[in-house]
Design a protein around this motif. Sequence first.
Motif, PDB file in Angstrom:
ATOM      1  N   SER B 261      32.788  39.265  34.321  1.00 14.77           N
ATOM      2  CA  SER B 261      34.180  39.528  33.947  1.00 14.77           C
ATOM      3  C   SER B 261      34.963  40.069  35.132  1.00 14.77           C
ATOM      4  O   SER B 261      34.438  40.800  35.973  1.00 14.77           O
ATOM      5  N   GLN B 263      38.218  42.325  35.956  1.00 18.10           N
ATOM      6  CA  GLN B 263      39.049  43.324  35.274  1.00 18.10           C
ATOM      7  C   GLN B 263      40.198  43.727  36.172  1.00 18.10           C
ATOM      8  O   GLN B 263      40.004  44.426  37.160  1.00 18.10           O
ATOM      9  N   ASP B 264      41.390  43.293  35.811  1.00 12.82           N
ATOM     10  CA  ASP B 264      42.612  43.603  36.579  1.00 12.82           C
ATOM     11  C   ASP B 264      42.440  43.343  38.069  1.00 12.82           C
ATOM     12  O   ASP B 264      42.787  44.178  38.907  1.00 12.82           O
ATOM     13  N   SER B 280      42.574  39.352  34.534  1.00 20.82           N
ATOM     14  CA  SER B 280      41.389  39.700  33.757  1.00 20.82           C
ATOM     15  C   SER B 280      40.857  38.439  33.100  1.00 20.82           C
ATOM     16  O   SER B 280      41.617  37.654  32.534  1.00 20.82           O
ATOM     17  N   GLU B 282      37.063  36.669  31.265  1.00 21.57           N
ATOM     18  CA  GLU B 282      35.666  36.826  30.870  1.00 21.57           C
ATOM     19  C   GLU B 282      34.990  35.467  30.821  1.00 21.57           C
ATOM     20  O   GLU B 282      35.516  34.528  30.222  1.00 21.57           O
ATOM     21  N   GLY B 315      40.863  46.361  41.242  1.00 18.43           N
ATOM     22  CA  GLY B 315      40.217  45.865  40.045  1.00 18.43           C
ATOM     23  C   GLY B 315      38.720  45.729  40.252  1.00 18.43           C
ATOM     24  O   GLY B 315      38.215  45.953  41.352  1.00 18.43           O
ATOM     25  N   THR B 323      29.017  46.743  37.716  1.00 15.84           N
ATOM     26  CA  THR B 323      30.178  46.564  38.580  1.00 15.84           C
ATOM     27  C   THR B 323      29.707  46.294  40.003  1.00 15.84           C
ATOM     28  O   THR B 323      28.871  47.036  40.531  1.00 15.84           O
ATOM     29  N   ALA B 512      44.199  40.246  28.290  1.00 21.94           N
ATOM     30  CA  ALA B 512      42.950  39.493  28.361  1.00 21.94           C
ATOM     31  C   ALA B 512      42.567  39.001  26.984  1.00 21.94           C
ATOM     32  O   ALA B 512      42.840  39.655  25.985  1.00 21.94           O
TER      33      ALA B 512
END
Lengths: 314, 513
Positions: B261, B263-264, B280, B282, B315, B323, B512
């Motif tokens: 994913s 994220q921002d 964003s 997924e 992000g 992460t 998202a």
Amino acid sequence: MEILDILISASFWAAAIRIATPLILATMGELICERAGVLNLGIEGIMVAGAFAGWMAVYSGTGLWVGVAVAMVVGMGFGLLHSVLTVPFGLSQHVVGLGVTLLATSSTYYAYRLALPQVNSPPKIDAFQPYEIPLLSDIPLLGQALFSQTPFTYLAFALVAATSVMLYRTPVGLAVRAAGESPAAVAAQGLSVTAIRMGAVIVGSGFMAMGGAFLTMSAFDSFFFEMVNGRGWICIALVVFGSWMPGKALLGAVLFAAFDALQIRVQQTGFGADIPYQIFLMAPYILSIVALVLVSRRAQVPAALMVPFNKGER
Amino acid sequence: MTSNAEIVLRLDAITKRFGKLVANDAISLSLHRGEVVALLGENGAGKTTLMNILFGGYTADSGSVQVFGQTLPPGNSRAALDAGVGMVHQHFTLADNLTVLENIALGAQPMTDVRLSKKEIYNKIKILSDEFNLKVDPSARVGSLAVGERQRVEILKALYRDVKILILDEPTAVLTPQEADDLFGTLSLGIKNGLSIIFISHKLHEVMAISNRVAVLRHGKLVAETLTADTDKNALSALMMGTAAKSPDITLANPGKTLLSLQDVTTPDIGNSPGLKSVSLELKAGQIVGLAGVSGNGQAALADVVGGMRMPSQGALVLNGKTLTQWSPRAAVQNGIARIPEDRHKTGTIADFDLTENAILEGYSTAPFSKGGWISWKNAKQFVTDIIEKYDVRCPGPDTRIRLLSGGNMQKLILGRVLEADPQIVLANQPVRGLDIGAVNYVHSQLLAARDRGAAVLLISEDLDEVMDLSDVIHVIAGGRLSPGFARGTMTPAELGIWMAGQGFDAQVAHAS
């Protein structure tokens, strides 16, 4: 303090303009080639050939201006060779350019030995003499610097203006610039990329040879081996420095020449006595590199520079 | 329209060979005044070659071209232009660093003219752009224009030369549906003003919508010529492919857990290519996520982030719940990301390497291809032989330089290279660009198979039909911003087109899916 005195002296600026003149001529030549998309590394050798051809013509009895024309034609001949190999044949512009430089340099030395087999010190000619332009040469500082030069220098400045007008104000100039940006666009409009590029290289090479001829016919009055001494390579850098624009390239040439004139004069001051002279000889090149880095970072390189174009290729 | 109108253009038995390939085989075709003829065919059928011969880009081996009864000299674009033939190339022939005016003026004035008449040119461009509804700023630098605007410049270039016959090569390939409608509006204005048009396309609905007559090319031969009113899409499709090629059956997805994913995620712009702006996204196991959009709107940045070529400046990038702090192409490969790059010639393969070397480009440093620092050519050869067999790569053998393969076979080798490792994520960037229908169907079925094995697939394509057919979830990218995800079948092309033009984002805050 001494440096300030030098910078406000008319004779310093007159020398700078004189030193700049061959650079200006050859830089314009290189600029035209590159604007059409061809890097011409034959410049150094073409300047050598031009220096010899102009001087030899005058030594054989022609007039000075005929000598300039002879130099130009010889340069155009090498330009023709370069352009045939790089444009229709599409060979590597680096290899061809260096080849032309080697060929032009060595065939010039050969021609010199053939023409003057018994000579130890080369003969002198009656070179161009300074011509003070009435009224304009009376302007303080500027008059001495700009308007008391030889007619060959005035011609160089006129050619900068002509190049600029040609590139930006005429259909031919537009075609030259487009050939350096997008040859496909040129071909799609029914123009011959080959003709435009070859024409630009031939004319540009003529200018380079005139730059060389200035050395033997105006700056000095004789021909020596090694007298071009890397000026051609400087011009390649000056084109980048000028962001492929004639006016800025002219300024670059004058700036470099000013550094060169300055180092000679500083060597003669008390300040210069304590420092090895090689440092001074290096200075203009170092300062030019610094200026080049600062100025040319945002330069707009012709998009198709060094990209051969073959019509109908898949 | 009317077949008794004057014939303005006649192609007579045009034949053109490239080596052994017969690109055009004795093709004859004529065009009447005020008519739109669609030239239909798959990639590689010879459409562009034929039009390049007409426009003087190539020289035909035999045959002739007559415009208004006069035979054109071969291989001479200037003569074609002077006779009134203009061409809008698929790959625009514009100089980016020159202005619109300069691009149009190029070659329009005799070279012997001392002065470039900018003022007159400017005025004439203004008149033409009003007359044909082609809005563009003549003093803008072409490099700063959007793709749709550049196409308008291309059309203006031709109109400026007073052409009577306009050839358009795949003109809608790079346009949003709305821009395509504008183009069709301009073309009907042109017809009213006396233009005749040849329209090259492989999109059937466009051909049906705009043409009076259709000529179908297949493998370099003209296989059919018919009035548009007398045919339909199915008949044309069968003519184009020879046999009715079957596209893969699409079953519903069974999405699993999220594998990757964004994220921002934000990345900086690079030159003219926009970065991502707080994107964003997924990617879930067993699901194809399609990315629609006009090229140059951030697709490259997104593909780079997923493929390990770029790190987000803001992000987070979360892979399998972790992460990422380090991210590189090698890390992407080691984490099971299969990358099918946008440009298979430049970044997907090394042209002068053979198939074996190209097959191990990603895995060369790991077992089984690397043994104690030495390449095991035996294992590499085994690997590539398996790929050639399993993926039906048509080639003389594993020692062939890959540049000699067709695009479809090259793509099959790349598919084999990345899919054999059973990847958990597949990044497919323009996977079928330039391929013929057979190869397209093959690539699509492989992507679907990867999905059904449980891989997450990200499909990036400029072809809206492809994205809509294959994707379980569709996002639209415009100016580096990403739309919400739309489930299969919930959006029409026109609705997606609004997002592609960058207009949906302001109406609602993107969130998202």
